[in-house]
Design an enzyme around this catalytic site. Structure first.
Site, short mmCIF file in Angstrom:
data_model
loop_
_atom_site.label_atom_id
_atom_site.label_comp_id
_atom_site.label_asym_id
_atom_site.label_seq_id
_atom_site.Cartn_x
_atom_site.Cartn_y
_atom_site.Cartn_z
N LYS A 120 -4.93 0.56 2.91
CA LYS A 120 -4.11 0.78 4.10
C LYS A 120 -4.96 0.74 5.36
O LYS A 120 -4.52 0.29 6.42
CB LYS A 120 -3.39 2.13 3.99
CG LYS A 120 -2.21 2.13 3.02
CD LYS A 120 -1.47 3.46 3.09
CE LYS A 120 -0.20 3.43 2.25
NZ LYS A 120 -0.48 3.33 0.81
N GLU A 204 -1.60 8.74 10.54
CA GLU A 204 -0.66 8.03 11.40
C GLU A 204 0.29 9.02 12.05
O GLU A 204 0.65 10.04 11.44
CB GLU A 204 0.17 7.02 10.60
CG GLU A 204 -0.61 5.81 10.15
CD GLU A 204 0.24 4.79 9.41
OE1 GLU A 204 -0.20 3.63 9.31
OE2 GLU A 204 1.33 5.15 8.93
N HIS A 239 8.69 10.36 -0.38
CA HIS A 239 8.20 9.02 -0.03
C HIS A 239 8.37 8.02 -1.17
O HIS A 239 7.77 6.95 -1.14
CB HIS A 239 6.74 9.07 0.42
CG HIS A 239 6.47 10.11 1.47
ND1 HIS A 239 6.99 10.02 2.75
CD2 HIS A 239 5.80 11.29 1.42
CE1 HIS A 239 6.61 11.08 3.44
NE2 HIS A 239 5.89 11.87 2.67
N ARG A 296 2.66 -7.85 -4.75
CA ARG A 296 3.21 -7.97 -6.10
C ARG A 296 4.72 -8.07 -5.98
O ARG A 296 5.29 -8.00 -4.90
CB ARG A 296 2.86 -6.72 -6.92
CG ARG A 296 3.25 -5.44 -6.20
CD ARG A 296 3.11 -4.21 -7.05
NE ARG A 296 3.19 -2.98 -6.29
CZ ARG A 296 4.30 -2.41 -5.85
NH1 ARG A 296 5.46 -3.01 -6.08
NH2 ARG A 296 4.27 -1.28 -5.18
#
Length: 666
Positions: A120, A204, A239, A296
């Site tokens: 990330k 973030e 999440h 993927r």
């Protein structure tokens, strides 16, 4: 990209995705090879493939993550390509390189793209360079707790702490205030190291109530790249996606074009190949921000297939073989609406704790507009070693309302008995007015669904208990028909003691033959009474009449254990009518029992420690998640019967706390 022809494909995965890949490969004329662990010897994907190779013990490190064993299986069977599915090795750059070094085609992107997008931190840096909108935050290389805390304070709260290497909600924490920060960083890092082998984190700014919208992209080795519309995955729990749909009820043509072009640019910037998904968070003003790129096939790819009329696995195989993309961007059209829900072996009534056990009954509806991707079958064991996803139910309609109706109905008609599951939870989401109106954001469950009966009704209803007692009664009739024959007796009374979820329930049953036809039962639970008519039984179902309404009830028995789902949730009953009373392991007993099969990862206390009720005594890992087991009383730890790294069975005694006399007296 090699233009070597593909003849035989090894699927380096398990469960529903392995079955799904095998079926498309077979349709295209490819031979297939399955791999399986000790726990999956009798799994559906093993019997579906043309050949199968045993690759090791149940733990993923010794089987589905064992690169050498999988490559050896490919050599043994002559497989010239490997499809990794999703999860496991699907986003492992080292595995992609190992396939290439062995002369085996890896059905996925180049290792360099996997490596970049698997971080990330690095992917966000690359996307910012490619002018893809990104959420403000910290993605620096300095990873000390002090550096993360300092940058978090600069970003402000609320903020997200995220594992750089992973996904699926693992290693991800929402932090609302400074006092929570240090603990959440430590927890996220520990979970990330356990799940992904890397404790690297990013920070973030948290977007409040955004939409989670992702773009399906495809690229070939000839420089072509397209996007296949979007999927709205806003309904999430911890999440992790719960409901997915395409197209999004929030996205208009202009936003779709802007997001699609940004996703294609992201793919081209890393020289992408094959299927991928670029995920975005979108605020209420339709500003979108890069979240991550999954290199993927996605779990939710079927909804894209249904609205485009395309087989994405077939596209993957063609692109891997060196062919150009079958369609240009202008030739791709979106028609109708599709929805998908994920059926999990987890108990929403117990904070969604994953479940293990044997599937006693599995039956799915076969009808127009309904697709079920699954990898399970009756009598299969659901083990603690893998993700609890069992099946995906997908529907298509000419419009969104039709797709929702079909999916809600298909869920009601799906029979999964043997393990507690989230079927009712999914049904109720689909029927919620906020979801029906297309207004659900990532905050939907927390804002609108926390008091839903699927999550808070821990005990079976009076009606469910009455049905359970009636089933036990007729099981007794089948076992001793002479003893319980109707004969000339007009009334008989029985009292059952049924245990469910650790609670005991008394049910009184009186049978009466009031008419020439029909067997009627008066049942009493507490102060409530009801009458049920027994029509007939044909295992695994019976037909009852309740207040003039005839219904079919599915059930399964294992000796004195009854598995029942009458539409109010899945419940497991034990007939303890003739069992001596016992208190060990009850509420407030001080005995800490394993909540399921799993591995001990931490024991943060020792013998002699004073502990408070609610304090974590043992941390158990099962189905890729950590589960803290807490003291149910205050007192002193008198015994610890487990240690980190130990495999334990469900209900195994792990620790004992002696009641604190002063605490009780106060």
């Amino acid at each position: 990209m090699s233009t070597k022809p593909i003849n035989k494909i090894l699927i380096a995965n398990r469960g529903e995705i392995a079955v799904r890949i095998i079926r498309t490969a077979r349709d295209l004329g490819f031979r297939t090879v399955a791999v399986y662990s000790d726990a999956d010897e009798n799994a559906l994907h093993v019997s579906e493939a043309d050949q199968a190779v045993h690759i090791g013990a149940a733990t993923v490190a010794e089987s589905y993550l064992a690169t050498d064993k999988i490559l050896d299986a490919a050599r043994k069977t002559g497989a010239d390509a490997i499809h990794p599915g999703y999860g496991f090795l699907s986003e492992n750059a080292g595995f992609a390189r190992a396939c290439e070094a062995d002369g085996i085609i890896f059905i996925g992107p180049y290792a360099s793209a996997i490596e970049l997008m698997g971080s990330k931190r690095q992917s966000k840096i690359a996307m910012m360079a490619a002018d893809v909108p990104c959420i403000p935050g910290y993605q620096g290389s300095e990873q000390s707790d002090e550096a993360l805390i300092a940058n978090a304070l600069e970003i402000g709260f609320p903020l997200m702490v995220k594992a750089s290497a992973g996904g699926g909600g693992r290693g991800m924490r929402l932090v609302s205030k400074e006092g929570e920060l240090a603990e959440q960083i430590a927890t996220a890092r520990s979970e990330a190291e356990s799940a992904f082998g890397s404790g690297e984190l990013i920070l973030e700014r948290a977007l409040i109530e955004p939409r989670h919208i992702e773009i399906q992209i495809f690229a070939d080795a000839h420089g072509n790249a397209v996007y296949l519309g979007e999927r709205d995955c806003s309904i999430q729990r911890r999440h992790q996606k719960v409901v997915e749909e395409a197209p999004s009820p929030f996205v208009d043509d202009s936003l779709r074009l802007r997001m699609g072009e940004a996703a294609v640019n992201a793919a081209k910037s890393c020289h992408y190949l094959g299927a991928g998904t670029v995920e975005f968070l979108v605020d209420k003003d339709k500003n979108f921000f890069f979240l991550e790129m999954n290199t993927r096939l996605q779990v939710e790819h079927p909804v894209t297939e249904l609205i485009t009329g395309l087989d994405l696995v077939a596209w993957q195989l063609k692109v891997a073989a060196g062919e150009a993309l079958p369609l240009t961007q202008a030739q791709i059209t979106l028609t109708g609406h599709a929805l998908e829900v994920r059926l999990y072996a987890e108990d929403p009534r117990q904070d969604f704790i994953p479940q293990t056990g044997q599937v006693r009954l599995w039956h799915v509806p076969v009808r127009h507009g309904v697709r079920i991707d699954h990898g399970i079958q009756t009598e299969q064991e659901i083990s603690p070693y893998y993700d609890p996803l069992l099946a995906k139910l997908i529907t298509y309609g000419d419009n969104r309302d039709e797709a929702i109706r079909r999916l809600a109905s298909a869920l009601q008609d799906t029979q999964l008995l043997g393990v507690n599951n989230n079927k009712l939870f999914l049904q109720n989401i689909l029927q919620h007015p906020v979801y029906a109106a297309g207004e659900a954001t990532t905050a939907f469950i927390e804002r609108h669904f926390t008091t839903d009966p699927s999550m808070i009704q821990k005990a079976p209803s009076t009606k469910t208990l009455a049905k359970a007692a009636l089933l036990y009664f007729h099981k007794g009739i089948a076992a001793s028909p002479g003893e319980l024959s109707w004969g000339g007796i007009t009334s008989q009374r029985y009292v059952y003691q049924l245990e469910c979820g650790g609670q005991s329930h008394s049910v009184s049953l009186e049978r009466r033959s009031l008419e020439k036809k029909g067997h009627y039962y008066h049942l009493t639970v507490g102060d409530e009474e009801l009458v049920l008519e027994w029509v007939r039984s044909d295992n695994p179902y019976c037909i009852l009449v309740d207040d003039g309404v005839r219904e079919t009830l599915h059930f399964a028995f294992d000796d004195k254990t009854l598995y029942l789902d009458d539409g109010s949730g899945h419940f497991i009953f034990e007939d303890i009518t003739h069992k001596p009373a016992a208190t060990a392991g009850g509420v407030g007993s001080g005995q800490i029992l394993a909540s399921m099969d799993g591995i001990i990862v931490d024991v943060p206390v020792k013998n002699g420690d004073s502990v408070k009720a609610g304090q974590t005594l043992v941390v158990l890992e099962a189905m890729k998640m950590e589960h803290p087991l807490k003291a149910d009383i205050s007192g002193v730890v008198t015994a610890i019967t487990c240690q980190p790294g130990q495999q334990v069975r469900s209900k195994q005694l792990l620790a004992t706390v002696r009641c604190d006399a002063e605490e009780v007296s106060s």
